[in-house]
Scaffold this active site. Structure first.
Site, PDB file in Angstrom:
ATOM      1  N   ARG A  34       0.852  -1.186   0.000  1.00  0.00           N
ATOM      2  CA  ARG A  34       0.000   0.000   0.000  1.00  0.00           C
ATOM      3  C   ARG A  34       0.891   1.240   0.000  1.00  0.00           C
ATOM      4  O   ARG A  34       1.953   1.242   0.641  1.00  0.00           O
ATOM      5  CB  ARG A  34      -0.835  -0.053   1.275  1.00  0.00           C
ATOM      6  CG  ARG A  34      -1.812   1.068   1.479  1.00  0.00           C
ATOM      7  CD  ARG A  34      -3.047   0.817   0.729  1.00  0.00           C
ATOM      8  NE  ARG A  34      -4.149   1.660   1.144  1.00  0.00           N
ATOM      9  CZ  ARG A  34      -5.122   2.031   0.317  1.00  0.00           C
ATOM     10  NH1 ARG A  34      -5.110   1.648  -0.955  1.00  0.00           N
ATOM     11  NH2 ARG A  34      -6.125   2.754   0.750  1.00  0.00           N
TER      12      ARG A  34
ATOM     13  N   GLY B 256     -13.564  -1.557  -6.782  1.00  0.00           N
ATOM     14  CA  GLY B 256     -14.801  -0.788  -6.644  1.00  0.00           C
ATOM     15  C   GLY B 256     -14.980  -0.162  -5.270  1.00  0.00           C
ATOM     16  O   GLY B 256     -16.091  -0.146  -4.740  1.00  0.00           O
ATOM     17  N   GLY B 257     -13.895   0.351  -4.663  1.00  0.00           N
ATOM     18  CA  GLY B 257     -14.017   1.044  -3.384  1.00  0.00           C
ATOM     19  C   GLY B 257     -14.609   0.137  -2.320  1.00  0.00           C
ATOM     20  O   GLY B 257     -14.313  -1.062  -2.276  1.00  0.00           O
TER      21      GLY B 257
ATOM     22  N   THR C  18      -9.293   0.825  -9.334  1.00  0.00           N
ATOM     23  CA  THR C  18      -8.690  -0.341  -8.676  1.00  0.00           C
ATOM     24  C   THR C  18      -8.838  -1.532  -9.603  1.00  0.00           C
ATOM     25  O   THR C  18      -9.686  -1.537 -10.492  1.00  0.00           O
ATOM     26  CB  THR C  18      -9.392  -0.588  -7.320  1.00  0.00           C
ATOM     27  OG1 THR C  18      -9.249   0.575  -6.509  1.00  0.00           O
ATOM     28  CG2 THR C  18      -8.816  -1.773  -6.578  1.00  0.00           C
TER      29      THR C  18
ATOM     30  N   ASN D 277      -6.442   4.431  -6.547  1.00  0.00           N
ATOM     31  CA  ASN D 277      -7.627   5.001  -5.903  1.00  0.00           C
ATOM     32  C   ASN D 277      -8.683   5.386  -6.931  1.00  0.00           C
ATOM     33  O   ASN D 277      -9.274   4.509  -7.542  1.00  0.00           O
ATOM     34  CB  ASN D 277      -7.296   6.155  -4.972  1.00  0.00           C
ATOM     35  CG  ASN D 277      -8.448   6.398  -3.995  1.00  0.00           C
ATOM     36  OD1 ASN D 277      -9.234   5.489  -3.755  1.00  0.00           O
ATOM     37  ND2 ASN D 277      -8.577   7.593  -3.463  1.00  0.00           N
TER      38      ASN D 277
ATOM     39  N   SER E  10      -7.796   0.828   3.597  1.00  0.00           N
ATOM     40  CA  SER E  10      -8.228   0.338   2.284  1.00  0.00           C
ATOM     41  C   SER E  10      -9.406  -0.613   2.441  1.00  0.00           C
ATOM     42  O   SER E  10      -9.641  -1.170   3.512  1.00  0.00           O
ATOM     43  CB  SER E  10      -7.066  -0.401   1.626  1.00  0.00           C
ATOM     44  OG  SER E  10      -7.488  -1.029   0.439  1.00  0.00           O
ATOM     45  N   SER E  11     -10.125  -0.795   1.335  1.00  0.00           N
ATOM     46  CA  SER E  11     -11.188  -1.807   1.310  1.00  0.00           C
ATOM     47  C   SER E  11     -10.769  -3.040   0.521  1.00  0.00           C
ATOM     48  O   SER E  11     -11.569  -3.975   0.361  1.00  0.00           O
ATOM     49  CB  SER E  11     -12.447  -1.219   0.665  1.00  0.00           C
ATOM     50  OG  SER E  11     -12.944  -0.161   1.430  1.00  0.00           O
TER      51      SER E  11
ATOM     52  N   ASP F  96      -7.949   8.146   0.835  1.00  0.00           N
ATOM     53  CA  ASP F  96      -8.415   6.982   1.604  1.00  0.00           C
ATOM     54  C   ASP F  96      -8.156   7.143   3.102  1.00  0.00           C
ATOM     55  O   ASP F  96      -8.627   6.343   3.911  1.00  0.00           O
ATOM     56  CB  ASP F  96      -7.745   5.697   1.094  1.00  0.00           C
ATOM     57  CG  ASP F  96      -8.532   5.059  -0.054  1.00  0.00           C
ATOM     58  OD1 ASP F  96      -9.660   5.499  -0.318  1.00  0.00           O
ATOM     59  OD2 ASP F  96      -8.016   4.120  -0.683  1.00  0.00           O
TER      60      ASP F  96
ATOM     61  N   THR G 275      -4.246  -0.641  -6.794  1.00  0.00           N
ATOM     62  CA  THR G 275      -5.070   0.559  -6.954  1.00  0.00           C
ATOM     63  C   THR G 275      -4.237   1.813  -7.149  1.00  0.00           C
ATOM     64  O   THR G 275      -3.083   1.866  -6.727  1.00  0.00           O
ATOM     65  CB  THR G 275      -5.980   0.740  -5.717  1.00  0.00           C
ATOM     66  OG1 THR G 275      -6.856   1.838  -5.928  1.00  0.00           O
ATOM     67  CG2 THR G 275      -5.194   0.965  -4.452  1.00  0.00           C
TER      68      THR G 275
HETATM   69  N1  GLY Z   1      -8.411   2.911  -3.042  1.00  0.00           N
HETATM   70  C1  GLY Z   1      -9.461   2.058  -2.717  1.00  0.00           C
HETATM   71  C2  GLY Z   1      -9.163   1.210  -1.529  1.00  0.00           C
HETATM   72  O1  GLY Z   1      -8.009   0.928  -1.270  1.00  0.00           O
HETATM   73  O2  GLY Z   1     -10.057   0.842  -0.823  1.00  0.00           O
END
Ligand code: GLY
Length: 568
Positions: A94, A473-474, A381, A401, A452-453, A423, A399
């Site tokens: 990340r 997709g977030g 992403t 973002n 992050s998701s 984020d 990603t």
């Molecule tokens: N940038 C989207 C995530 O990491 O959740």
């Protein structure tokens, strides 16, 4: 600036789902969200690469063919299952906040959030770790050298690739945004010139090369030093100084991935292996699945309904599990190196049992009944999955973002930078571009990683990986991954059906249950009767799934983003 909405809205759901022929592979199966990326992985497998080499080849290829989604200027998470050793590896690459980042860098003097500053322009960019992560994975866990792993990406970058419908639509929509904000053409001139062809409209099928071809060649020859040291890093830092960014040469020189202990949890007759914080995805996935299990243990008489994906009660309980998990996400999750994150408690069956006991089988509840705090106010992403015949697997999500990240491009190298700083909780309690509320645990700070998701996930039975999944997709990543997992493991659907099936999403805040059109038609009234505020959404995330069973290996890419699997 809710840029994610236009990204997701251009991918359509079931009405456009085209049946892909079910192919059974015997050696390797790869599902990415672009056909050329899946093929890049297959090429590296044929060159003698293992699943990690294959995954890195897919990741580098995606930086070329899906620059709007991921790339050298971004970061990611990779979960690996090594069947021979019987162990998992979780690589966190990340992005990190620069050393000069401060908690109030996105606030004005009155403490108001300057949302656009966190989403576009140089301060929106966090230190890219994509190259560091993939190079580390190949060096430590791969079999091939970097040159071989990067060969398909370099070729795609130099020769170009025909634009598919998804990329064409994203580029046209980005162009339209620049037409609405003409000052951006000058402010983000290198991006406008190199990625938006100076405003000339794009056409599907046109061949597009990558401005990052030389940089990829340099990484192939020199490894991550070709990116984080020497002329490429100097050009990066110089451009940052020119445009008012805060990423320094020292930030680049010290960029390293972190290996973390994967989260594991028993499920059914196997074990889930998934990404720990700073991803919220693994925690939320396991917490939600545990709630479903605990609810069924409390209500064995409802078991049949809970094992029927079309049953309204199942949909209601699924929504409740999502609301609990997202409320806890908002309250507790952040970078575990800087904040106290109670991961073990959140993923424990005992905690799930307490939450399951709160679920009313007839009706949803007010927001304050979920999580600990009362609510204040509250992509770009890509995911790919790889599995081989020996039961090794990689699930990897990467990603930058939002679509095309920060729009900041380093002119000398063509490097496109992420806008991952959004984020973070740029202002704790105020929603970010995904409408997500986060707490102080996810506040901006030097060296921290934004929450992050991303939810790269593997399912293991008898020491062998039998499934690898994840999504882009977030926040919808988490709920899409969960539903595809349930479709495959709980409902026994074939890979493509598990991906194609309509999905729902609830993230606690905003308090609405989003459903794809087929569910809207079949279930809206029924779900409203439980008290849910139901809204129609054309498409909820894009997932990539690989499965292994007695017949062999199966792969499915999500038609919502136009991917295509490869294998042999
Ligand atoms: N940038 C989207 C995530 O990491 O959740």
């Amino acid at each position: 600036m809710r840029r994610f909405l236009w990204i997701l809205s251009l991918t359509l759901v079931a009405a456009q789902v085209q049946a892909q022929p079910a192919v059974v592979y015997q050696k390797i199966a790869i599902a990415a969200d672009h056909p050329a990326a899946s093929e890049a992985g297959l090429e590296v497998h044929r060159a003698g690469g293992n699943v990690v080499d294959v995954a890195a080849a897919v990741g580098f290829a995606l930086s070329v063919v899906r620059p709007e989604s991921s790339g050298l200027g971004g970061g990611g998470f990779m979960v690996i299952w090594d069947a021979e050793q019987g162990k998992s590896i979780a690589i966190d690459y990340r992005e990190r906040a620069p050393a000069a980042a401060t908690a109030d860098m996105f606030l004005d003097q009155e403490g108001n959030l300057l949302a656009e500053l966190a989403q576009a322009g140089p301060k929106a960019a966090a230190i890219p770790h994509h190259v560091a992560g993939l190079c580390h994975a190949v060096r430590k866990y791969g079999k091939l050298d970097l040159k071989a792993v990067l060969a398909p990406a370099v070729r795609l970058a130099k020769n170009g690739v025909p634009l598919d419908e998804h990329s064409t639509a994203i580029r046209l929509q980005t162009l339209a945004k620049f037409e609405k904000r003409p000052e951006w053409k000058e402010e983000f001139e290198p991006f406008y010139r190199l990625y938006l062809q100076n405003g000339v409209p794009f056409e599907a099928g046109q061949i597009v090369t990558s401005p990052q071809a030389e940089l990829l060649e340099k990484i192939a020859a020199e490894g991550s030093a070709g990116f984080y040291d020497g002329p490429a890093a100097e050009a990066f830092a110089r451009e940052m100084r020119r445009v008012g960014g805060i990423i320094s040469e020292e930030d680049l020189r010290t960029a390293r991935p972190t290996e973390r202990e994967a989260i594991t949890a028993s499920y059914d007759d196997g074990m889930i292996v998934t990404m720990p914080p700073p991803s919220s995805g693994g925690v939320a996935l396991i917490e939600s699945l545990n709630i479903l299990t605990a609810f069924e243990q409390r209500h064995p008489e409802l078991s049949a309904a809970l094992h029927d994906g079309d049953d309204l009660l199942f949909r209601h309980v699924l929504t409740e599990s999502m609301k609990h998990a997202f409320a806890d996400r908002a309250t507790y999750l952040g970078d575990p190196d800087y904040a106290e994150v109670p991961t073990a408690r959140l993923v424990s069956p005992e905690y799930a049992a307490k939450l399951a006991a709160k679920i009313d089988i007839h009706r949803t509840k007010p927001l304050e009944e979920y999580g600990r705090t009362s609510p204040t106010r509250d992509g770009g992403t890509t995911h790919f999955s790889v599995i081989d015949a020996a039961g090794n697997a990689v699930a990897c999500t990467e990603t930058i973002n939002l679509g095309f990240g920060s729009y900041v491009v380093i002119p000398e190298t063509g490097l496109l930078l992420n806008n991952e700083m959004d984020d973070f909780a740029a202002k704790p309690g105020v929603p970010n571009a995904f409408g997500l509320v986060q707490s102080e645990a996810a506040a901006v700070g030097p060296g921290r990683r934004p929450l992050s998701s991303m939810t790269p996930t593997i399912f293991v039975r008898d020491g062998k990986a039998v499934l690898a999944v994840g999504a882009s997709g977030g926040p919808r990543i988490i709920t899409a991954t969960m539903q595809v997992f349930l479709n495959a493991v709980r409902f026994g659907m074939p890979a493509q059906a598990a991906i194609d099936a309509p999905r729902q999403h609830h993230q606690w805040l905003p308090n609405e249950l989003l459903v794809e059109p087929p569910l809207w038609t079949s279930s809206r009234a029924g779900l409203e009767a439980y008290g849910h505020d139901v809204a129609k959404e054309p498409s909820l995330a894009a997932s990539q799934l690989v499965l292994k069973d007695e017949a062999g290996l199966h792969a499915a890419s999500d038609p919502r983003k136009g991917g295509k699997p490869a294998g042999e």
